[in-house]
Write a protein that holds these residues in place. Structure first.
Motif, PDB file in Angstrom:
ATOM      1  N   ILE A 118       0.842  -1.195   0.000  1.00 42.39           N
ATOM      2  CA  ILE A 118       0.000   0.000   0.000  1.00 42.39           C
ATOM      3  C   ILE A 118       0.878   1.247   0.000  1.00 42.39           C
ATOM      4  O   ILE A 118       1.836   1.336   0.784  1.00 42.39           O
ATOM      5  N   ALA A 119       0.548   2.191  -0.869  1.00 45.41           N
ATOM      6  CA  ALA A 119       1.262   3.472  -0.913  1.00 45.41           C
ATOM      7  C   ALA A 119       0.263   4.622  -0.822  1.00 45.41           C
ATOM      8  O   ALA A 119      -0.830   4.552  -1.385  1.00 45.41           O
ATOM      9  N   ILE A 120       0.645   5.663  -0.101  1.00 45.42           N
ATOM     10  CA  ILE A 120      -0.106   6.922  -0.107  1.00 45.42           C
ATOM     11  C   ILE A 120       0.553   7.813  -1.161  1.00 45.42           C
ATOM     12  O   ILE A 120       1.759   8.069  -1.101  1.00 45.42           O
ATOM     13  N   ASP A 121      -0.228   8.279  -2.126  1.00 49.24           N
ATOM     14  CA  ASP A 121       0.308   9.088  -3.212  1.00 49.24           C
ATOM     15  C   ASP A 121       0.063  10.571  -2.940  1.00 49.24           C
ATOM     16  O   ASP A 121      -0.883  10.940  -2.240  1.00 49.24           O
ATOM     17  N   ASP A 122       0.938  11.413  -3.499  1.00 46.81           N
ATOM     18  CA  ASP A 122       0.778  12.880  -3.431  1.00 46.81           C
ATOM     19  C   ASP A 122       0.727  13.402  -1.998  1.00 46.81           C
ATOM     20  O   ASP A 122       0.037  14.399  -1.719  1.00 46.81           O
ATOM     21  N   PHE A 123       1.453  12.763  -1.090  1.00 43.44           N
ATOM     22  CA  PHE A 123       1.444  13.229   0.295  1.00 43.44           C
ATOM     23  C   PHE A 123       2.119  14.599   0.366  1.00 43.44           C
ATOM     24  O   PHE A 123       3.170  14.827  -0.226  1.00 43.44           O
ATOM     25  N   GLY A 124       1.507  15.503   1.107  1.00 41.34           N
ATOM     26  CA  GLY A 124       2.031  16.860   1.204  1.00 41.34           C
ATOM     27  C   GLY A 124       1.223  17.854   0.403  1.00 41.34           C
ATOM     28  O   GLY A 124       1.498  19.055   0.413  1.00 41.34           O
ATOM     29  N   ALA A 125       0.207  17.353  -0.312  1.00 46.69           N
ATOM     30  CA  ALA A 125      -0.665  18.236  -1.108  1.00 46.69           C
ATOM     31  C   ALA A 125      -2.110  17.923  -0.740  1.00 46.69           C
ATOM     32  O   ALA A 125      -2.445  16.822  -0.310  1.00 46.69           O
ATOM     33  N   GLY A 126      -2.974  18.882  -0.917  1.00 45.93           N
ATOM     34  CA  GLY A 126      -4.404  18.636  -0.730  1.00 45.93           C
ATOM     35  C   GLY A 126      -4.773  18.261   0.689  1.00 45.93           C
ATOM     36  O   GLY A 126      -4.575  19.023   1.630  1.00 45.93           O
ATOM     37  N   SER A 128      -3.579  15.963   2.743  1.00 48.50           N
ATOM     38  CA  SER A 128      -2.572  15.181   3.461  1.00 48.50           C
ATOM     39  C   SER A 128      -2.643  15.428   4.957  1.00 48.50           C
ATOM     40  O   SER A 128      -2.869  16.547   5.409  1.00 48.50           O
ATOM     41  N   ASN A 129      -2.455  14.358   5.706  1.00 52.08           N
ATOM     42  CA  ASN A 129      -2.298  14.509   7.145  1.00 52.08           C
ATOM     43  C   ASN A 129      -1.696  13.230   7.712  1.00 52.08           C
ATOM     44  O   ASN A 129      -1.860  12.143   7.158  1.00 52.08           O
ATOM     45  N   PHE A 130      -0.994  13.378   8.838  1.00 47.10           N
ATOM     46  CA  PHE A 130      -0.346  12.229   9.454  1.00 47.10           C
ATOM     47  C   PHE A 130      -1.353  11.315  10.140  1.00 47.10           C
ATOM     48  O   PHE A 130      -1.046  10.156  10.417  1.00 47.10           O
ATOM     49  N   ASP A 131      -2.567  11.811  10.420  1.00 43.73           N
ATOM     50  CA  ASP A 131      -3.600  10.947  10.983  1.00 43.73           C
ATOM     51  C   ASP A 131      -3.909   9.805  10.025  1.00 43.73           C
ATOM     52  O   ASP A 131      -4.085   8.658  10.443  1.00 43.73           O
ATOM     53  N   ARG A 132      -3.984  10.121   8.737  1.00 41.18           N
ATOM     54  CA  ARG A 132      -4.277   9.082   7.746  1.00 41.18           C
ATOM     55  C   ARG A 132      -3.126   8.078   7.679  1.00 41.18           C
ATOM     56  O   ARG A 132      -3.357   6.879   7.534  1.00 41.18           O
ATOM     57  N   ILE A 133      -1.894   8.556   7.809  1.00 40.65           N
ATOM     58  CA  ILE A 133      -0.738   7.648   7.824  1.00 40.65           C
ATOM     59  C   ILE A 133      -0.858   6.685   8.994  1.00 40.65           C
ATOM     60  O   ILE A 133      -0.626   5.471   8.866  1.00 40.65           O
ATOM     61  N   CYS A 134      -1.243   7.198  10.147  1.00 39.54           N
ATOM     62  CA  CYS A 134      -1.376   6.359  11.340  1.00 39.54           C
ATOM     63  C   CYS A 134      -2.489   5.326  11.178  1.00 39.54           C
ATOM     64  O   CYS A 134      -2.367   4.190  11.651  1.00 39.54           O
ATOM     65  N   ARG A 135      -3.579   5.718  10.517  1.00 41.05           N
ATOM     66  CA  ARG A 135      -4.699   4.788  10.350  1.00 41.05           C
ATOM     67  C   ARG A 135      -4.409   3.720   9.300  1.00 41.05           C
ATOM     68  O   ARG A 135      -4.754   2.555   9.471  1.00 41.05           O
ATOM     69  N   LEU A 136      -3.777   4.123   8.188  1.00 42.73           N
ATOM     70  CA  LEU A 136      -3.589   3.195   7.077  1.00 42.73           C
ATOM     71  C   LEU A 136      -2.293   2.403   7.164  1.00 42.73           C
ATOM     72  O   LEU A 136      -2.174   1.350   6.552  1.00 42.73           O
ATOM     73  N   ARG A 137      -1.296   2.925   7.880  1.00 43.04           N
ATOM     74  CA  ARG A 137       0.002   2.263   7.988  1.00 43.04           C
ATOM     75  C   ARG A 137       0.534   1.824   6.619  1.00 43.04           C
ATOM     76  O   ARG A 137       0.795   0.638   6.392  1.00 43.04           O
ATOM     77  N   PRO A 138       0.711   2.765   5.690  1.00 37.90           N
ATOM     78  CA  PRO A 138       1.159   2.387   4.347  1.00 37.90           C
ATOM     79  C   PRO A 138       2.594   1.867   4.353  1.00 37.90           C
ATOM     80  O   PRO A 138       3.406   2.249   5.193  1.00 37.90           O
ATOM     81  N   ASP A 139       2.882   0.992   3.392  1.00 37.88           N
ATOM     82  CA  ASP A 139       4.247   0.500   3.232  1.00 37.88           C
ATOM     83  C   ASP A 139       5.139   1.589   2.640  1.00 37.88           C
ATOM     84  O   ASP A 139       6.333   1.643   2.919  1.00 37.88           O
ATOM     85  N   ILE A 140       4.531   2.438   1.814  1.00 34.49           N
ATOM     86  CA  ILE A 140       5.273   3.477   1.084  1.00 34.49           C
ATOM     87  C   ILE A 140       4.472   4.777   1.109  1.00 34.49           C
ATOM     88  O   ILE A 140       3.244   4.757   0.967  1.00 34.49           O
ATOM     89  N   LEU A 167       9.940  11.362  10.141  1.00 32.71           N
ATOM     90  CA  LEU A 167       8.671  11.002  10.772  1.00 32.71           C
ATOM     91  C   LEU A 167       7.995   9.849  10.039  1.00 32.71           C
ATOM     92  O   LEU A 167       7.439   8.936  10.668  1.00 32.71           O
ATOM     93  N   LEU A 168       8.039   9.891   8.714  1.00 29.12           N
ATOM     94  CA  LEU A 168       7.432   8.813   7.927  1.00 29.12           C
ATOM     95  C   LEU A 168       8.183   7.503   8.133  1.00 29.12           C
ATOM     96  O   LEU A 168       7.572   6.432   8.208  1.00 29.12           O
ATOM     97  N   HIS A 169       9.510   7.591   8.239  1.00 34.29           N
ATOM     98  CA  HIS A 169      10.291   6.390   8.534  1.00 34.29           C
ATOM     99  C   HIS A 169       9.907   5.811   9.898  1.00 34.29           C
ATOM    100  O   HIS A 169       9.780   4.590  10.059  1.00 34.29           O
ATOM    101  N   GLU A 170       9.725   6.694  10.874  1.00 37.57           N
ATOM    102  CA  GLU A 170       9.365   6.244  12.215  1.00 37.57           C
ATOM    103  C   GLU A 170       7.996   5.576  12.233  1.00 37.57           C
ATOM    104  O   GLU A 170       7.733   4.698  13.064  1.00 37.57           O
ATOM    105  N   SER A 171       7.133   5.972  11.300  1.00 38.33           N
ATOM    106  CA  SER A 171       5.800   5.348  11.216  1.00 38.33           C
ATOM    107  C   SER A 171       5.861   3.991  10.513  1.00 38.33           C
ATOM    108  O   SER A 171       4.856   3.278  10.447  1.00 38.33           O
ATOM    109  N   GLY A 172       7.030   3.643   9.974  1.00 40.59           N
ATOM    110  CA  GLY A 172       7.195   2.343   9.332  1.00 40.59           C
ATOM    111  C   GLY A 172       7.091   2.357   7.829  1.00 40.59           C
ATOM    112  O   GLY A 172       7.033   1.302   7.198  1.00 40.59           O
ATOM    113  N   SER A 173       7.078   3.553   7.229  1.00 40.79           N
ATOM    114  CA  SER A 173       6.913   3.665   5.782  1.00 40.79           C
ATOM    115  C   SER A 173       8.224   3.971   5.077  1.00 40.79           C
ATOM    116  O   SER A 173       9.070   4.710   5.608  1.00 40.79           O
TER     117      SER A 173
END
Length: 206
Positions: A118-126, A128-140, A167-173
């Motif tokens: 699973i990858a989150i695309d276009d992070f940093g635009a529109g 984007s938030n770290f809450d979604r990263i925490c919920r989805l735990r994307p690989d990339i 921060l993204l590395h610390e989340s496991g991505s």
């Protein structure tokens, strides 16, 4: 890896972007059919090439992702038909607003259970938030092109990017820097400790 991209034209031969094409569908059923047609073409093109152990990054329309349960498991059947291991397919979730985030979480769980990354695309635009990263735990996580473009001209932004990557590395991505078009932008990505880079500086669409 390879990112599958749509290249569409109107009846006069003028290029049309993916958003324009999908916005032209008449309803959910049309959107699903168009999305599946795109995925089938991308998967077939990928399977027929000598891609070694490379990943295929596959965008799926956010509406189709959110309501995928009622549309059946098209992707699983197509992977089995083509003999493609699901571990070589990365499902890109576009950073779009959804009225029901639980639908997205459920869809991501289904793709992960299938064996896809699973990858989150276009992070940093529109949206984007770290809450979604925490919920989805994307690989990339793929950082939006705008981030590297700003970092290349603004020392203040450039100093912030390594912290974002950390921060993204610390989340496991793992982190992909998108939109690298110059050597300097490639150096920005290296300084930020990005894991992967993508852009015209390395290869153009083929």
């Amino acid at each position: 890896g390879f990112e599958a991209l749509m290249r569409a034209t109107d009846p006069e031969g003028r290029p049309r972007g993916p958003h324009e094409v999908f916005d032209g569908t008449r309803g959910h059923t049309d959107t699903v059919v168009l999305d599946r047609l795109c995925r089938a073409i991308h998967l077939y093109n990928f399977a027929r090439q000598d891609t070694g152990s490379a990943w295929l990054f596959l965008n799926i329309n956010p509406r189709v992702i959110a309501e995928g349960r009622r549309s059946g498991s098209f992707l699983q059947a197509k992977l089995e038909q083509l003999g493609l291991p699901p571990q070589r397919v990365v499902i890109e979730v576009v950073e779009a607003a959804l009225t029901d985030e639980t639908l997205l979480v459920d869809a991501v769980r289904r793709y992960r259970d299938l064996g896809c990354l699973i990858a989150i695309d276009d992070f940093g635009a529109g949206h984007s938030n770290f809450d979604r990263i925490c919920r989805l735990r994307p690989d990339i996580v793929k950082l939006d092109r705008s981030i590297v473009a700003q970092a290349a001209v603004d020392p203040g932004i450039r100093s912030i990017v390594p912290g974002m990557v950390s921060l993204l590395h610390e989340s496991g991505s793992l982190v992909v820097m998108e939109g690298i078009e110059t050597e300097y932008e490639a150096m920005v990505a290296m300084d930020a400790d990005a894991d992967f880079v993508q852009g015209y500086y390395f290869a153009r669409p083929m």
